[in-house]
Each structure stands twice: as structure tokens, then as C-alpha cells.
Write a protein that holds these residues in place. Structure first.
Motif, PDB file in Angstrom:
ATOM      1  N   LEU A 325       1.814  -2.782  16.149  1.00 23.71           N
ATOM      2  CA  LEU A 325       1.808  -3.075  14.715  1.00 23.71           C
ATOM      3  C   LEU A 325       2.561  -2.007  13.933  1.00 23.71           C
ATOM      4  CD1 LEU A 325      -1.891  -4.266  14.176  1.00 23.71           C
ATOM      5  CD2 LEU A 325       0.169  -5.661  13.934  1.00 23.71           C
ATOM      6  N   VAL A 326       2.286  -0.749  14.259  1.00 23.31           N
ATOM      7  CA  VAL A 326       2.929   0.352  13.542  1.00 23.31           C
ATOM      8  C   VAL A 326       4.436   0.333  13.758  1.00 23.31           C
ATOM      9  CG1 VAL A 326       3.166   2.867  13.456  1.00 23.31           C
ATOM     10  CG2 VAL A 326       0.893   1.830  13.504  1.00 23.31           C
ATOM     11  N   HIS A 327       4.869  -0.004  14.955  1.00 25.53           N
ATOM     12  CA  HIS A 327       6.295   0.013  15.259  1.00 25.53           C
ATOM     13  C   HIS A 327       7.032  -1.240  14.784  1.00 25.53           C
ATOM     14  CE1 HIS A 327       5.188   3.353  17.899  1.00 25.53           C
ATOM     15  NE2 HIS A 327       6.473   3.651  17.962  1.00 25.53           N
ATOM     16  N   LEU A 328       6.294  -2.335  14.585  1.00 29.63           N
ATOM     17  CA  LEU A 328       6.964  -3.607  14.300  1.00 29.63           C
ATOM     18  C   LEU A 328       6.887  -4.051  12.841  1.00 29.63           C
ATOM     19  CD1 LEU A 328       5.963  -5.694  17.460  1.00 29.63           C
ATOM     20  CD2 LEU A 328       8.214  -4.742  16.935  1.00 29.63           C
ATOM     21  N   ILE A 329       5.728  -3.886  12.192  1.00 27.68           N
ATOM     22  CA  ILE A 329       5.580  -4.529  10.884  1.00 27.68           C
ATOM     23  C   ILE A 329       5.205  -3.572   9.755  1.00 27.68           C
ATOM     24  CG2 ILE A 329       4.933  -6.715  11.975  1.00 27.68           C
ATOM     25  CD1 ILE A 329       2.049  -6.201  11.011  1.00 27.68           C
ATOM     26  N   ASP A 330       5.262  -2.264   9.998  1.00 24.76           N
ATOM     27  CA  ASP A 330       4.902  -1.354   8.907  1.00 24.76           C
ATOM     28  C   ASP A 330       5.847  -1.511   7.718  1.00 24.76           C
ATOM     29  OD1 ASP A 330       6.969  -0.341  10.448  1.00 24.76           O
ATOM     30  OD2 ASP A 330       6.458   1.755  10.057  1.00 24.76           O
ATOM     31  N   SER A 331       7.142  -1.588   7.997  1.00 29.84           N
ATOM     32  CA  SER A 331       8.113  -1.754   6.906  1.00 29.84           C
ATOM     33  C   SER A 331       7.947  -3.100   6.213  1.00 29.84           C
ATOM     34  CB  SER A 331       9.544  -1.627   7.449  1.00 29.84           C
ATOM     35  OG  SER A 331       9.767  -0.338   7.975  1.00 29.84           O
ATOM     36  N   PHE A 332       7.632  -4.141   6.986  1.00 28.27           N
ATOM     37  CA  PHE A 332       7.419  -5.467   6.409  1.00 28.27           C
ATOM     38  C   PHE A 332       6.240  -5.461   5.441  1.00 28.27           C
ATOM     39  CE2 PHE A 332       4.859  -9.382   6.717  1.00 28.27           C
ATOM     40  CZ  PHE A 332       5.736 -10.280   6.113  1.00 28.27           C
ATOM     41  N   ILE A 333       5.154  -4.807   5.822  1.00 24.20           N
ATOM     42  CA  ILE A 333       3.976  -4.753   4.954  1.00 24.20           C
ATOM     43  C   ILE A 333       4.280  -3.973   3.678  1.00 24.20           C
ATOM     44  CG2 ILE A 333       1.642  -3.818   4.727  1.00 24.20           C
ATOM     45  CD1 ILE A 333       1.172  -4.517   7.641  1.00 24.20           C
ATOM     46  N   ILE A 334       4.934  -2.831   3.825  1.00 19.88           N
ATOM     47  CA  ILE A 334       5.253  -2.011   2.652  1.00 19.88           C
ATOM     48  C   ILE A 334       6.182  -2.764   1.706  1.00 19.88           C
ATOM     49  CG2 ILE A 334       6.464   0.073   1.902  1.00 19.88           C
ATOM     50  CD1 ILE A 334       5.392   1.422   4.455  1.00 19.88           C
ATOM     51  N   THR A 335       7.206  -3.420   2.260  1.00 20.40           N
ATOM     52  CA  THR A 335       8.123  -4.205   1.431  1.00 20.40           C
ATOM     53  C   THR A 335       7.390  -5.338   0.726  1.00 20.40           C
ATOM     54  OG1 THR A 335       9.966  -3.709   2.915  1.00 20.40           O
ATOM     55  CG2 THR A 335      10.224  -5.600   1.437  1.00 20.40           C
ATOM     56  N   SER A 336       6.471  -6.006   1.425  1.00 18.76           N
ATOM     57  CA  SER A 336       5.703  -7.109   0.842  1.00 18.76           C
ATOM     58  C   SER A 336       4.793  -6.620  -0.274  1.00 18.76           C
ATOM     59  CB  SER A 336       4.875  -7.797   1.929  1.00 18.76           C
ATOM     60  OG  SER A 336       5.702  -8.374   2.915  1.00 18.76           O
ATOM     61  N   LEU A 337       4.189  -5.448  -0.100  1.00 20.34           N
ATOM     62  CA  LEU A 337       3.331  -4.892  -1.144  1.00 20.34           C
ATOM     63  C   LEU A 337       4.140  -4.622  -2.408  1.00 20.34           C
ATOM     64  CD1 LEU A 337       1.177  -2.411   0.980  1.00 20.34           C
ATOM     65  CD2 LEU A 337       0.346  -4.455  -0.193  1.00 20.34           C
ATOM     66  N   TYR A 338       5.332  -4.059  -2.254  1.00 18.42           N
ATOM     67  CA  TYR A 338       6.183  -3.804  -3.409  1.00 18.42           C
ATOM     68  C   TYR A 338       6.660  -5.111  -4.040  1.00 18.42           C
ATOM     69  CZ  TYR A 338       6.608   1.250  -2.658  1.00 18.42           C
ATOM     70  OH  TYR A 338       6.361   2.593  -2.563  1.00 18.42           O
ATOM     71  N   THR A 339       6.952  -6.100  -3.211  1.00 23.90           N
ATOM     72  CA  THR A 339       7.431  -7.389  -3.720  1.00 23.90           C
ATOM     73  C   THR A 339       6.384  -8.061  -4.596  1.00 23.90           C
ATOM     74  OG1 THR A 339       8.875  -7.730  -1.808  1.00 23.90           O
ATOM     75  CG2 THR A 339       8.240  -9.691  -3.069  1.00 23.90           C
ATOM     76  N   HIS A 340       5.159  -8.065  -4.144  1.00 21.36           N
ATOM     77  CA  HIS A 340       4.108  -8.823  -4.836  1.00 21.36           C
ATOM     78  C   HIS A 340       3.298  -8.001  -5.841  1.00 21.36           C
ATOM     79  CE1 HIS A 340       4.907 -12.222  -2.229  1.00 21.36           C
ATOM     80  NE2 HIS A 340       4.805 -11.431  -1.174  1.00 21.36           N
ATOM     81  N   LEU A 341       3.280  -6.684  -5.670  1.00 20.72           N
ATOM     82  CA  LEU A 341       2.483  -5.855  -6.578  1.00 20.72           C
ATOM     83  C   LEU A 341       3.332  -4.914  -7.425  1.00 20.72           C
ATOM     84  CD1 LEU A 341      -0.431  -4.831  -4.150  1.00 20.72           C
ATOM     85  CD2 LEU A 341      -0.394  -6.722  -5.806  1.00 20.72           C
ATOM     86  N   GLY A 342       4.580  -4.717  -7.010  1.00 16.56           N
ATOM     87  CA  GLY A 342       5.425  -3.768  -7.716  1.00 16.56           C
ATOM     88  C   GLY A 342       5.042  -2.338  -7.377  1.00 16.56           C
ATOM     89  N   HIS A 343       5.688  -1.395  -8.017  1.00 19.40           N
ATOM     90  CA  HIS A 343       5.408   0.015  -7.746  1.00 19.40           C
ATOM     91  C   HIS A 343       4.250   0.550  -8.577  1.00 19.40           C
ATOM     92  CE1 HIS A 343       9.023   1.116  -5.286  1.00 19.40           C
ATOM     93  NE2 HIS A 343       9.455  -0.020  -5.798  1.00 19.40           N
ATOM     94  N   GLY A 344       3.904  -0.153  -9.649  1.00 20.58           N
ATOM     95  CA  GLY A 344       2.897   0.335 -10.583  1.00 20.58           C
ATOM     96  C   GLY A 344       1.596   0.786  -9.969  1.00 20.58           C
ATOM     97  N   PRO A 345       0.928  -0.056  -9.140  1.00 19.24           N
ATOM     98  CA  PRO A 345      -0.376   0.345  -8.586  1.00 19.24           C
ATOM     99  C   PRO A 345      -0.324   1.612  -7.735  1.00 19.24           C
ATOM    100  CG  PRO A 345       0.011  -2.005  -8.285  1.00 19.24           C
ATOM    101  CD  PRO A 345       1.304  -1.415  -8.753  1.00 19.24           C
ATOM    102  N   PHE A 346       0.841   1.930  -7.217  1.00 19.68           N
ATOM    103  CA  PHE A 346       0.948   3.089  -6.337  1.00 19.68           C
ATOM    104  C   PHE A 346       1.449   4.333  -7.079  1.00 19.68           C
ATOM    105  CE2 PHE A 346       1.900  -0.853  -4.028  1.00 19.68           C
ATOM    106  CZ  PHE A 346       0.774  -0.887  -3.215  1.00 19.68           C
ATOM    107  N   LEU A 347       1.597   4.197  -8.397  1.00 23.30           N
ATOM    108  CA  LEU A 347       2.048   5.321  -9.217  1.00 23.30           C
ATOM    109  C   LEU A 347       0.956   5.839 -10.137  1.00 23.30           C
ATOM    110  CD1 LEU A 347       5.585   3.973 -10.194  1.00 23.30           C
ATOM    111  CD2 LEU A 347       5.099   5.901  -8.659  1.00 23.30           C
ATOM    112  N   ILE A 348      -0.278   5.388  -9.898  1.00 23.85           N
ATOM    113  CA  ILE A 348      -1.370   5.749 -10.814  1.00 23.85           C
ATOM    114  C   ILE A 348      -1.645   7.256 -10.822  1.00 23.85           C
ATOM    115  CG2 ILE A 348      -2.509   3.509 -10.778  1.00 23.85           C
ATOM    116  CD1 ILE A 348      -4.408   4.582  -8.672  1.00 23.85           C
ATOM    117  N   PHE A 349      -1.318   7.955  -9.750  1.00 24.67           N
ATOM    118  CA  PHE A 349      -1.494   9.408  -9.703  1.00 24.67           C
ATOM    119  C   PHE A 349      -0.172  10.150  -9.854  1.00 24.67           C
ATOM    120  CE2 PHE A 349      -5.103   7.925  -6.965  1.00 24.67           C
ATOM    121  CZ  PHE A 349      -6.108   8.208  -7.886  1.00 24.67           C
ATOM    122  N   GLY A 350       0.883   9.400 -10.159  1.00 23.23           N
ATOM    123  CA  GLY A 350       2.195  10.009 -10.320  1.00 23.23           C
ATOM    124  C   GLY A 350       3.102   9.722  -9.139  1.00 23.23           C
ATOM    125  N   PRO A 351       4.418   9.886  -9.328  1.00 20.89           N
ATOM    126  CA  PRO A 351       5.390   9.579  -8.271  1.00 20.89           C
ATOM    127  C   PRO A 351       5.172  10.357  -6.975  1.00 20.89           C
ATOM    128  CG  PRO A 351       6.483   9.899 -10.387  1.00 20.89           C
ATOM    129  CD  PRO A 351       5.066  10.318 -10.579  1.00 20.89           C
TER     130      PRO A 351
END
Length: 382
Positions: A325-351
């Protein structure tokens, strides 16, 4: 054993947290410096917590072997059938390792230095030693380490005119050795020379000249030594001796391994280097593996404090699944999170904390997948 394996695989997956980014953002923080150090490999000699992931995984393969053989024997499987299964498992591990290393390449990357291929290359020999008497196994362990060390020592050391820049090593690198230990310098040793011949036998985009990290195919030979240490630990666990005696043997073996590895390094006989899996590294890392196993054995089996470890059991019982999983779909999950949630939720504590947060969420998703598999008794075995 499952808890220890889960701990190791969690450390591997936790690379997604990218503590090095926080260390860069807060260079004065000793806390982030400590975490960043132990989430990365040392440059050459020495050890961080991250450096113990691969030896621990290899060590646990050895620990599990006596249990696996005994389980199959109760089903009536003879030596021939079990050996055939060991060879098949070896081939699958080698091919899976090559496949995972090739996922982002335009053609197959024939490399044999990653964890799975290294274990696969040595596994049939480990299986055969599993049928040998402990005394013979210890003799084989000693011969493997001595022969590997001797082969490096016999191979000529690089001369003063050797062009280190041609093999990816800065000429003013601080990790160079002189004297006997010069035979273990990065990308100028026996294992490097072997790979410049062996790896060029396979189709490649361009000729193989060196591995950037100094890793080598021949490391599977001393990695077998690490697995043999695990084999002995597994035998002690199944021997029927008291828990106190098991702990005593683990702690003593760990102390001997650590002291021996450090002594070989200090005396200038053999450096403690993971990347080429030197004999001193086998002893040093093996000592840590024995101590870590002792710790988990004491907490889980002796003191029976198990409730806290359930998440590690979930991960440990599906170690191949989380590795893939770590070698195959980590980038896919991260890209999907940004696609559907944007960067906002992950910037709550700063860049500065963005990579940490999205890495933590990705780890959480991996855990939910593994827990779903655990609840349905879906375990990937090779």
C-alpha cells in the motif's frame, strides 16, 4: 512477534509524516531534529531508528520460520513440499520487490537491494538451516560473516587516483576510511564491483555505474546472517524453556551482538554500515533486534499488557499488505485528498505542518484499510 512486526511496519509507513520538513522549518528545535534524524538513514556508518527497520523485518522472518515449519508439518507436509514452498516464496518476494521498484519507471528496474528481494534471495538457505542443529546453524552464521568480511578485505582498496565523483561520492566526503576499513568505502568496494557487472546483465535504460545510496545486491548474504539470528530467537521461543530464561537469552544475545559490532568498528576491523550490510552491522543491528524482541515479549507475553497493542497487531498481521500500500497508492491517496478537500484542512496549523497533517491522514486511511481486512480475516501471505 506480530506487535514487533507492526511496530516496524508503522515506522516504515511513518515516512509519510516527513519530519525532515519540520526540521527544516524549525532548525533550532531539538525535538524535530531528533525525530527527523530517526526517520532517515545515516549517511554511511552508524545507526538511526529508521536503519533498524530492514534488519528487524529480516530478523522476524527468521523468528517466524520455526512456527511456519511446525505448522505445516502438522498438516503432513514433508520436507520436499516445504522446500518447494520456500523456493516459491523466495521467487515471489524477489519479483514483488522488483515490481514495486519499477512502478514509476518506463521499464523494469532490475535491482536486488531492497528489503523484499534481499529476503527472497536468502530465504531458501534460511529454510535449509532451519532443519540443521543449532550448533551447525551457529557455525554457518559465523562462516557467513567471516567469509563476507574476508572477501571485502581481499578485494583491493581504491587507490589515490580513484575517481569518487564518477561513482556519486564527493571527494571530500567525511565518511571515507583508511587502512583495512578502506575496503568498505562507498561505491568502491567488492559489492559495488559485483553490481557493475551483474546489474548490467539485465536490460537497462543506461549502464549501471553505481547506486546513489551505496546499496548492493550482495548484501543478501549477510542479511541471511540477520535472519539466522531470528531463527535462533524463534527456536528459543518454541523450546519450552521458561519465560525468564527466554528473556535472559534475548538480553544476553543482544548485549553480545551490540558489543561485538561496536568493537569491530572501534578496532578498525569492520565498520558498522547498513547500506552494504557489513558483518559488524549484522552483529550490531542483530543486538538491537534481540533487545526489541525482548521488550515486546516482556510486555505482551510476560506481563500480558496487550490492549494497547491492538493497532500494531492489525498492521503486523498484514505486513505485506501495508508494504505494498505504501509503495503503490500513497501518492494516489494524497492527490485524492487534495482534489476533494483542497489544501485548506491541512493548513490549519500553518504551511510548515501541511505535510505532517496530510501524511497523518494518509496513515489513518491505510490503518482503516488494514483494520477492515483484519475484521474479515483477510491476510496476505506469501
Amino acid at each position: 512477534m506480530d506487535v514487533y512486526r507492526g511496530f516496524v511496519m508503522t515506522l516504515m509507513a511513518a515516512e509519510l509524516l516527513q519530519f525532515d520538513r519540520l526540521h527544516e522549518a524549525f532548525p533550532a528545535s531539538a525535538f524535530w531534529a531528533f525525530l527527523a534524524h530517526h526517520q532517515s538513514h545515516v549517511e554511511w556508518a552508524g545507526c538511526s531508528l529508521h536503519d533498524l527497520i530492514q534488519p528487524s523485518f529480516s530478523f522476524l522472518v527468521g523468528v517466524a520460520l520455526p512456527y511456519s515449519v511446525a505448522s505445516r508439518a502438522t498438516l503432513g507436509h514433508g520436507f520436499g513440499k516445504l522446500f518447494g514452498r520456500a523456493v516459491r516464496r523466495s521467487l515471489i518476494l524477489i519479483l514483488l520487490g522488483i515490481f514495486l521498484r519499477s512502478t514509476h519507471s518506463e521499464q523494469t528496474r532490475f535491482t536486488f537491494e531492497d528489503t523484499l528481494t534481499q529476503i527472497g534471495l536468502g530465504y531458501p538457505f534460511l529454510f535449509l538451516l532451519g532443519y540443521a542443529k543449532p550448533r551447525i546453524t551457529w557455525i554457518a552464521f559465523g562462516l557467513i560473516l567471516f567469509a563476507y568480511w574476508l572477501a571485502f578485505v581481499i578485494y583491493p582498496a581504491p587507490g589515490s587516483t580513484f575517481d569518487y565523483t564518477a561513482v556519486g561520492v564527493p571527494p571530500d566526503w567525511s565518511e571515507f576510511y583508511t587502512g583495512l576499513m578502506a575496503r568498505f568505502n562507498k561505491n568502491s568496494n567488492l559489492a559495488w564491483a559485483f553490481d557493475t557487472w551483474f546489474l548490467n546483465l539485465f536490460p537497462r535504460e543506461k549502464p549501471f555505474l553505481f547506486n546513489g545510496g551505496g546499496y548492493a545486491t550482495l548484501s543478501f548474504i549477510p542479511t541471511l546472517g540477520t535472519m539466522i539470528l531470528g531463527l535462533q530467537a524463534g527456536r528459543w521461543l518454541r523450546s519450552g524453556i521458561s519465560q525468564r530464561e527466554v528473556l535472559k537469552r534475548f538480553l544476553l544475545a543482544g548485549a553480545i551482538g551490540l558489543a561485538s559490532g561496536i568493537l569491530l568498528h572501534v578496532l578498525g576491523i569492520c565498520p558498522v554500515v547498513k547500506r552494504i550490510w557489513t558483518p559488524a552491522w549484522v552483529l550490531f543491528s542483530g543486538g538491537w533486534c534481540f533487545w526489541l524482541l525482548a521488550l515486546f515479549y516482556y510486555v505482551i507475553d510476560v506481563k500480558e499488557k496487550r490492549a494497547w497493542a491492538f493497532p500494531l497487531v492489525v498492521v503486523g498481521m498484514n505486513s505485506i499488505a501495508i508494504y505494498c500500500l505504501v509503495h503503490l497508492i500513497d501518492s494516489f491517496i494524497i492527490t485524492s485528498l487534495y482534489t476533494h478537500l483542497g489544501h485548506g484542512p491541512f493548513l490549519i496549523f500553518g504551511p510548515s505542518y501541511e505535510k505532517l497533517l496530510i501524511g497523518a491522514v494518509t496513515l489513518g486511511i491505510f490503518y482503516l484499510i488494514l483494520r477492515w481486512m483484519y475484521r474479515r480475516n483477510l491476510f496476505i501471505r506469501i
